[in-house]
Design a protein around this motif. Structure first.
Motif, short mmCIF file in Angstrom:
data_model
loop_
_atom_site.label_atom_id
_atom_site.label_comp_id
_atom_site.label_asym_id
_atom_site.label_seq_id
_atom_site.Cartn_x
_atom_site.Cartn_y
_atom_site.Cartn_z
N SER A 74 0.82 -1.21 0.00
CA SER A 74 0.00 0.00 0.00
C SER A 74 0.86 1.27 0.00
O SER A 74 0.32 2.37 -0.07
CB SER A 74 -0.92 0.01 1.22
OG SER A 74 -1.81 -1.07 1.14
N ASN A 75 2.16 1.09 0.12
CA ASN A 75 3.10 2.22 0.08
C ASN A 75 2.83 3.24 1.19
O ASN A 75 2.86 4.45 0.95
CB ASN A 75 3.09 2.88 -1.30
CG ASN A 75 4.32 3.72 -1.54
OD1 ASN A 75 5.39 3.41 -1.03
ND2 ASN A 75 4.18 4.79 -2.29
N ILE A 76 2.55 2.75 2.39
CA ILE A 76 2.29 3.60 3.54
C ILE A 76 3.39 3.37 4.57
O ILE A 76 3.75 2.21 4.84
CB ILE A 76 0.92 3.26 4.18
CG1 ILE A 76 -0.20 3.43 3.15
CG2 ILE A 76 0.66 4.12 5.40
CD1 ILE A 76 -1.52 2.90 3.61
N PRO A 77 3.95 4.43 5.14
CA PRO A 77 4.96 4.22 6.18
C PRO A 77 4.35 3.53 7.40
O PRO A 77 3.15 3.69 7.67
CB PRO A 77 5.44 5.63 6.53
CG PRO A 77 4.48 6.57 5.92
CD PRO A 77 3.67 5.84 4.90
N PHE A 78 5.17 2.75 8.09
CA PHE A 78 4.68 2.11 9.30
C PHE A 78 5.73 2.18 10.40
O PHE A 78 6.92 2.35 10.13
CB PHE A 78 4.23 0.66 9.06
CG PHE A 78 5.35 -0.34 8.94
CD1 PHE A 78 6.00 -0.52 7.73
CD2 PHE A 78 5.76 -1.08 10.04
CE1 PHE A 78 7.05 -1.42 7.63
CE2 PHE A 78 6.78 -2.00 9.94
CZ PHE A 78 7.43 -2.16 8.73
N VAL A 79 5.24 2.08 11.61
CA VAL A 79 6.09 2.07 12.80
C VAL A 79 5.66 0.89 13.66
O VAL A 79 4.56 0.35 13.51
CB VAL A 79 5.98 3.38 13.61
CG1 VAL A 79 6.58 4.55 12.84
CG2 VAL A 79 4.54 3.68 13.99
#
Length: 166
Positions: free
Chosen positions: A95-100
């Motif tokens: 989804s090309n979303i940053p994650f932590v």
């Protein structure tokens, strides 16, 4: 910033969504992805993957926060949760979303001020912090809201974080 929190599992995957505008954090939604015990495990993983994609599409988060794995007494359970967490991370990457990631201890400490807080404490605090009419259910969804809350208040600037690439 819209943040999706995910509490990984293979029987139940909790999710919670919050919106952070300035210093204000508001509730957007929560729920759970459930799989049946009798299903083949690979079918359960496929279902989790597709549902995470649908949740991402529905809520359009700018950041995803995922609970990291912690010690399990049952090795088989830890492996299954790890595999489910893997398909969740894959859906996020695609989804090309940053994650932590946050440990359970970090989430509990951030939300309640006590790193060994009980699940019921997390639920009650999330109800108060997000001004909900009732305690979020199931427990996994309350945990996911807490994970999203933790990301929202952690003080990091995720807007400059490099996005995942396909």
């Amino acid at each position: 910033m819209r943040i999706l929190g995910i509490d990984p599992g293979y029987g139940i995957v909790g999710y919670g969504v919050v919106e952070k505008l300035g210093n204000k954090i508001t509730y957007v939604g929560h729920g759970a992805i459930t799989t049946e015990k009798g299903e083949h495990f690979e079918d359960r993983l496929d279902y989790i993957y597709s549902q995470v994609n649908e949740i991402i599409e529905k809520y359009n988060p700018e950041l995803v926060a995922v609970e990291s794995l912690y010690f399990y007494k049952n090795v088989k359970t830890a492996i299954y949760v790890g595999e489910a967490r893997g398909v969740i991370l894959l859906a996020i990457k695609h989804s090309n979303i940053p994650f932590v990631e946050f440990t359970p201890h970090q989430v509990k400490l951030t939300v309640t001020g006590y790193g060994r807080a009980e699940k019921t404490q997390i639920q009650k605090v999330m109800k108060i912090l997000l001004k909900l009419d009732e305690i979020p259910k199931p427990d996994d969804a309350a945990d996911a809201l807490a994970i999203a809350w933790c990301a929202a208040v952690s003080g990091s600037d995720y807007s400059s974080q490099k996005k995942n690439t396909k």
